[in-house]
Design a protein around this motif. Structure first.
Motif, PDB file in Angstrom:
ATOM      1  N   ALA A  37     -87.093  71.357  71.536  1.00 55.25           N
ATOM      2  CA  ALA A  37     -86.109  70.677  72.386  1.00 55.25           C
ATOM      3  C   ALA A  37     -84.845  70.364  71.593  1.00 55.25           C
ATOM      4  O   ALA A  37     -83.765  70.212  72.157  1.00 55.25           O
ATOM      5  CB  ALA A  37     -86.707  69.400  72.967  1.00 55.25           C
ATOM      6  N   GLY A  38     -84.968  70.262  70.288  1.00 56.10           N
ATOM      7  CA  GLY A  38     -83.837  69.876  69.439  1.00 56.10           C
ATOM      8  C   GLY A  38     -82.884  71.029  69.185  1.00 56.10           C
ATOM      9  O   GLY A  38     -83.162  72.192  69.463  1.00 56.10           O
ATOM     10  N   GLU A  39     -81.744  70.673  68.606  1.00 53.76           N
ATOM     11  CA  GLU A  39     -80.700  71.651  68.314  1.00 53.76           C
ATOM     12  C   GLU A  39     -81.049  72.448  67.065  1.00 53.76           C
ATOM     13  O   GLU A  39     -80.685  73.600  66.908  1.00 53.76           O
ATOM     14  CB  GLU A  39     -79.392  70.887  68.080  1.00 53.76           C
ATOM     15  CG  GLU A  39     -78.155  71.674  68.297  1.00 53.76           C
ATOM     16  CD  GLU A  39     -76.938  70.766  68.207  1.00 53.76           C
ATOM     17  OE1 GLU A  39     -75.861  71.275  67.896  1.00 53.76           O
ATOM     18  OE2 GLU A  39     -77.065  69.537  68.436  1.00 53.76           O
ATOM     19  N   ARG A  40     -81.753  71.786  66.149  1.00 60.12           N
ATOM     20  CA  ARG A  40     -82.224  72.456  64.934  1.00 60.12           C
ATOM     21  C   ARG A  40     -83.602  71.880  64.610  1.00 60.12           C
ATOM     22  O   ARG A  40     -83.943  70.800  65.090  1.00 60.12           O
ATOM     23  CB  ARG A  40     -81.222  72.268  63.790  1.00 60.12           C
ATOM     24  CG  ARG A  40     -80.860  70.837  63.469  1.00 60.12           C
ATOM     25  CD  ARG A  40     -79.755  70.770  62.433  1.00 60.12           C
ATOM     26  NE  ARG A  40     -78.460  71.060  63.005  1.00 60.12           N
ATOM     27  CZ  ARG A  40     -77.667  70.126  63.557  1.00 60.12           C
ATOM     28  NH1 ARG A  40     -78.035  68.852  63.585  1.00 60.12           N
ATOM     29  NH2 ARG A  40     -76.509  70.454  64.075  1.00 60.12           N
ATOM     30  N   PRO A  41     -84.386  72.607  63.794  1.00 63.84           N
ATOM     31  CA  PRO A  41     -85.758  72.155  63.588  1.00 63.84           C
ATOM     32  C   PRO A  41     -85.823  70.816  62.846  1.00 63.84           C
ATOM     33  O   PRO A  41     -84.868  70.440  62.166  1.00 63.84           O
ATOM     34  CB  PRO A  41     -86.369  73.282  62.751  1.00 63.84           C
ATOM     35  CG  PRO A  41     -85.210  73.954  62.097  1.00 63.84           C
ATOM     36  CD  PRO A  41     -84.082  73.844  63.063  1.00 63.84           C
ATOM     37  N   GLY A  42     -86.938  70.141  62.969  1.00 63.12           N
ATOM     38  CA  GLY A  42     -87.136  68.883  62.244  1.00 63.12           C
ATOM     39  C   GLY A  42     -87.775  67.800  63.095  1.00 63.12           C
ATOM     40  O   GLY A  42     -88.460  66.921  62.593  1.00 63.12           O
ATOM     41  N   GLY A  43     -87.524  67.875  64.387  1.00 66.96           N
ATOM     42  CA  GLY A  43     -88.093  66.849  65.263  1.00 66.96           C
ATOM     43  C   GLY A  43     -87.472  65.500  64.967  1.00 66.96           C
ATOM     44  O   GLY A  43     -86.358  65.419  64.431  1.00 66.96           O
ATOM     45  N   LEU A  54     -81.249  68.775  53.784  1.00 67.25           N
ATOM     46  CA  LEU A  54     -82.690  68.520  53.943  1.00 67.25           C
ATOM     47  C   LEU A  54     -83.505  69.813  53.943  1.00 67.25           C
ATOM     48  O   LEU A  54     -84.603  69.860  53.387  1.00 67.25           O
ATOM     49  CB  LEU A  54     -82.928  67.743  55.245  1.00 67.25           C
ATOM     50  CG  LEU A  54     -84.318  67.113  55.408  1.00 67.25           C
ATOM     51  CD1 LEU A  54     -84.515  65.965  54.419  1.00 67.25           C
ATOM     52  CD2 LEU A  54     -84.529  66.614  56.830  1.00 67.25           C
ATOM     53  N   ALA A  55     -82.947  70.880  54.549  1.00 71.77           N
ATOM     54  CA  ALA A  55     -83.690  72.127  54.668  1.00 71.77           C
ATOM     55  C   ALA A  55     -84.019  72.725  53.298  1.00 71.77           C
ATOM     56  O   ALA A  55     -85.000  73.449  53.144  1.00 71.77           O
ATOM     57  CB  ALA A  55     -82.922  73.130  55.520  1.00 71.77           C
ATOM     58  N   ALA A  56     -83.206  72.402  52.282  1.00 74.50           N
ATOM     59  CA  ALA A  56     -83.480  72.916  50.940  1.00 74.50           C
ATOM     60  C   ALA A  56     -84.771  72.317  50.382  1.00 74.50           C
ATOM     61  O   ALA A  56     -85.443  72.915  49.552  1.00 74.50           O
ATOM     62  CB  ALA A  56     -82.300  72.606  50.022  1.00 74.50           C
ATOM     63  N   LEU A  61     -88.662  73.666  57.229  1.00 76.63           N
ATOM     64  CA  LEU A  61     -87.401  73.656  57.982  1.00 76.63           C
ATOM     65  C   LEU A  61     -86.694  75.005  57.911  1.00 76.63           C
ATOM     66  O   LEU A  61     -85.819  75.296  58.717  1.00 76.63           O
ATOM     67  CB  LEU A  61     -86.476  72.543  57.458  1.00 76.63           C
ATOM     68  CG  LEU A  61     -86.898  71.120  57.811  1.00 76.63           C
ATOM     69  CD1 LEU A  61     -86.058  70.116  57.024  1.00 76.63           C
ATOM     70  CD2 LEU A  61     -86.742  70.863  59.310  1.00 76.63           C
ATOM     71  N   ARG A  62     -87.088  75.835  56.932  1.00 77.61           N
ATOM     72  CA  ARG A  62     -86.429  77.137  56.773  1.00 77.61           C
ATOM     73  C   ARG A  62     -87.183  78.263  57.488  1.00 77.61           C
ATOM     74  O   ARG A  62     -86.722  79.389  57.534  1.00 77.61           O
ATOM     75  CB  ARG A  62     -86.297  77.474  55.282  1.00 77.61           C
ATOM     76  CG  ARG A  62     -85.458  76.458  54.502  1.00 77.61           C
ATOM     77  CD  ARG A  62     -85.158  76.936  53.093  1.00 77.61           C
ATOM     78  NE  ARG A  62     -86.334  77.228  52.300  1.00 77.61           N
ATOM     79  CZ  ARG A  62     -87.016  76.346  51.550  1.00 77.61           C
ATOM     80  NH1 ARG A  62     -86.609  75.087  51.506  1.00 77.61           N
ATOM     81  NH2 ARG A  62     -88.064  76.708  50.853  1.00 77.61           N
TER      82      ARG A  62
END
Lengths: 454, 380
Positions: A37-43, A54-56, A61-62
């Motif tokens: 549902a989000g614009e990018r992963p992570g919830g 954060l994705a690093a 997340l990658r």
């Protein structure tokens, strides 16, 4: 609209549980569709803005860049059905396009939303959930006020307060309903804390450094203001959450963030026919899973908060465990880890539990259902005059839970309120009835009609 | 063990209306429901109080009487259950549909129904957002609506105030003759009364079977769509003439025709589908799509409005589409009040009057023979 083969594994939810499951799956060459549902992963837990690093830090997340992953952002499952071993998910992408996906293997990781409790003034602008305040801060770097009080219960309040302090907001007080002494009975559980204890100590240092006072055994039991919150009432509460007379005082502020823990979001799982139960630890409705995270519906797995509130570390393990079972991989280590994490989660839910003394904080005018403006007085009248004795009756006769949020905010506490006033226990059927939403998220009628057979 | 004058099985709209009529006739009433108030079909409909969809005959007579009784009851018992004579507008786009609709309206007028033919532009004065190409309709100003759960609860409130009892979560297990009375065994114990009313709606056949009788009442599933609150786009209950044909149809497979109306809370309700598939709760997305398309064909501006909820209910229907009202020939003292299909809310007060008069052995406002259970149950 397009239908794809039933060979692919579908994961719904882009938070820790869903990402962990997807990561484990693609590592072995499986193909995954990840619906978020989000614009990018992570919830909610790993929510971050576009420039965040954060994705690093987290491989999960990658994973959306992996060639075997089809990542669908800003996508809601608006309806779903299950028949003959196949789940059909009706997707609404960015509120504009419909798509239909079928699968024989489905992992549900739809997470949880903030649990609210009603008190006089909780419907004033400026009063927000702790999760909502954090989401604005993390996702859009926007602030809700200049002088804020953070209140409720649970370990989640501290990172919210710290995020605000770091952003330059004056946190006027942190109000925690539990008492630190509660931990003395749970020292054994602390050995399974996954570094949470270290975080906790770091948080305490920052809060101490910012000279913010934490009021334990207390709650914000009212908020006042004309067009927006201007001040809140702080009071000491006993172990059952009943206000200690004469302990109340006012704090001026322009925003209040309140969090009373989390409520699992079961709409999709219930629509697919997955069996649910009441979690005795916090009274939430949760999805029943077996040792391998499989639900009562063959081929549908559930991981993370929808199987019982447990936090991100447990969610990651559950996601990996569901994937391992689908891949028929070895699960012993994961099972052992999950066991330890559950001990810690149980301790947290016990210490930061919501007790039903909150039902004494309201007056007759206090709004229970914000969408439909149903007050305590309206509900009491329906109970006394019209014989309402369950959540369904309350909904049909007062419209509580019928508005835009479809009872996601008020369902649980209206059920508890009706149960208390009519001298009954909250029944499984009460909560299941509210969780059953054939239309999971709103969809424009025009879009719906486009798919009609001509 | 209790011994009231009459036991009503079913705390839905029809059961509540019967309980109220019998209470007002001076009887002590016990209402039993295996679940809670209005938890079956009564809680899953729009609250239709219609004369427009009835062809001349006994059901229209019942409907006209019932419509008047609704307003009398509302005056008498108070409590706001959103009763409103909002009126219906039935439209048709085809020449054959228009001819049929005209014919029906003519016949209805002969039976004192107010039915006003409207063409363009008056049609669009009545319904400004109606699709501009629609040019024919019949306006039925008497058609009304209520909030059926509230109506049920308020009638039962009056029953309790007069000393009657409403017992929820008390399922009936058996009904048997006990001397001159009937004994009703439930999960909570035994009750005896000279009269028992079966107002179990879609489940009335099961209750009849408990008494050793049989009623051919089966469920006919219907979906309703509810939109998010919207500006008032729909002034009346607006439906396509196909709806009347669907109501009367004996086909088992899916039929649908849009019935669109606004509610007091600002949402818009869209019905009505009809399927005979038993008590199946499976969500059928194709039905939602079809209803949405049909509603948009009536009101194009609905396309931009969000669907918020969808729910379904089970209309109790009898093979000849008439309700079953009267004493069971095999079980004296047992009176059926069921099988109203989609019209149970509207027909409830007049049904209750027929039941009251049958119990008291008094003449009624109409000859109840067409509704008698004898048409299905041969007496022994």
């Amino acid at each position: 609209m397009s239908t794809i083969s039933t060979e692919q594994i579908v994961v719904v939810g882009g938070g820790p549980a869903g990402l962990a499951a997807a990561t484990s799956l693609v590592r072995t060459g499986a193909r995954v569709i990840l619906i978020d549902a989000g614009e990018r992963p992570g919830g909610q837990y790993w929510r971050h803005h576009a420039e965040s690093s954060l994705a690093a830090k987290h491989e999960e997340l990658r994973i959306i860049a992996h060639p075997n992953v089809e990542y669908l952002a800003k996508t809601n499952v608006w309806a779903a059905t299950y028949r003959d071993g196949v789940s059909t998910l009706h997707l609404l992408i960015d509120g504009k396009v419909e798509r239909e996906i079928r699968t024989r293997t489905l992992i549900l990781a739809t997470g949880a939303y903030d649990r609210s409790l009603p008190f006089p003034g909780w419907d004033l602008p400026g009063v927000m959930t702790a999760g909502g305040v954090q989401a604005l801060l993390k996702g859009q770097k926007s602030l809700v006020g200049k002088e804020i009080v953070v209140a409720g219960t649970g370990p989640f309040l501290l990172p919210v307060a710290i995020g605000l302090i770091m952003a330059g907001v004056q946190v006027k007080a942190i109000v925690e309903a539990s008492r630190p002494t509660a931990w003395f009975t749970k020292l054994g559980a602390l050995t399974h804390n996954d570094g949470k204890l270290k975080d906790f100590i770091t948080f305490q240092k920052i809060i101490f450094g910012a000279k913010v006072k934490i009021h334990y055994g207390s709650a914000i039991v009212a908020a006042q203001g004309s067009s927006c919150v201007e001040q809140v009432t702080l009071a000491k509460i006993d172990r059952k959450f009943v206000i200690k007379p004469g302990s109340d005082r006012q704090i001026t502020c322009d925003a209040l963030a309140v969090g009373w823990g989390f409520t699992p979001d079961l709409s999709l799982a219930v629509a697919l026919g997955c069996a649910s139960r009441i979690d005795p630890r916090d009274g939430s409705l949760v999805i029943d899973v077996d040792e391998h995270q499989e639900t009562s519906v063959p081929g549908i797995y559930a991981a993370g908060e929808i199987t019982g509130i447990g936090g991100s570390a447990l969610a990651l393990t559950e996601g990996r465990l569901a994937a391992a079972n689908i891949l028929k991989a070895q699960t012993e280590d994961l099972l052992r880890l999950r066991g330890k994490q559950q001990i810690f989660a149980n301790a947290l839910l016990d210490i930061y539990g919501v007790k039903n003394g909150w039902t004494t904080w309201q007056d007759e005018a206090t709004v229970l259902c914000r969408c439909e403006e149903v007050s305590v007085g309206d509900l009491r009248k329906a109970i006394v005059e019209l014989g309402v004795s369950d959540l369904r009756g309350a909904k049909l006769l007062t419209r509580a839970g019928m508005g835009m949020c479809q009872g996601r905010v008020c369902g649980q506490f209206v059920a508890e309120f009706v149960a208390k006033e009519s001298g009954r226990q909250v029944a499984l059927k009460d909560l299941q009835g509210f969780a059953k939403r054939p239309v999971i998220t709103p969809i424009p009628l025009g879009l719906l009609a486009k798919g009609a057979e001509r | 063990m209790t011994n009231p004058d009459v036991i009503v099985i079913g705390a839905g709209m029809v059961g509540a209306a019967c309980a109220l009529a019998l209470t007002e006739a001076g009887m002590e009433v016990l209402v039993l429901d295996r679940s809670t108030i209005a938890s079956g079909t009564s809680g899953a409909g729009e609250g239709n109080i219609l004369v427009s969809d009835k062809e001349p005959g006994p059901e229209l007579t019942l409907a006209r009487r019932s419509r008047d009784l609704w307003f009398e009851i509302s005056e008498r018992i108070g409590g706001d259950f959103e009763l409103e004579a909002k009126g219906s507008l039935v439209i048709s786009r085809t020449s054959s549909g228009i001819a049929q609709l005209r014919h029906l309206a003519d016949e209805q007028r002969n039976h004192f129904v107010e039915a006003i033919e409207v063409g363009s532009p008056e049609l669009h004065d009545l319904e400004p957002y109606l699709a501009p190409e629609i040019a024919f309709g019949i306006h039925y100003p008497e058609d009304a609506q209520c909030q059926p759960m509230l109506a049920t609860a308020h009638m039962l409130r009056m029953v309790r105030l007069a000393g009657g009892r409403v017992s929820e979560r008390e399922e009936v297990l058996a009904i048997s003759q006990a001397g001159n009375e009937l004994s009703v065994r439930t999960i909570g114990g035994d009750h005896t009364a000279p009269f028992v009313v079966n107002a179990a709606g879609s489940w009335a056949g099961e209750v009849a079977a408990l008494a050793g009788s049989a009623l051919p009442i089966a469920p006919r599933r219907g979906f309703i769509l509810v939109t998010a609150p919207a500006p008032k786009l729909v002034m009346h209950k607006v439906y396509d003439a196909d709806y009347v044909a669907n109501v009367a149809s004996g086909e088992a497979d899916l039929q649908s025709s849009a019935v669109v109306e606004s509610t007091k809370s600002g949402t818009i309700l869209i019905g009505a589908s009809r399927e005979r598939i038993g008590f199946d709760s499976h969500l059928e997305i194709a039905i939602l799509r079809r209803l949405a398309a049909q509603a948009i064909a009536l009101f194009p501006s609905l396309a931009k409005i969000d669907l918020l909820r969808a729910y379904h209910g089970f209309r109790p229907y009898a093979p000849d589409h008439l309700p079953v009202i009267g004493e069971d020939p095999l079980c004296p003292g047992l009176f059926h009040a069921a099988g109203h299909e989609g019209a149970g809310i509207g027909l409830a007060p007049a049904t209750a009057e027929l039941i009251r008069d049958a119990v008291l052995k008094k003449p009624s406002f109409m000859d109840p023979t067409p509704f008698s259970p004898r048409r299905f149950v041969a007496s022994s």
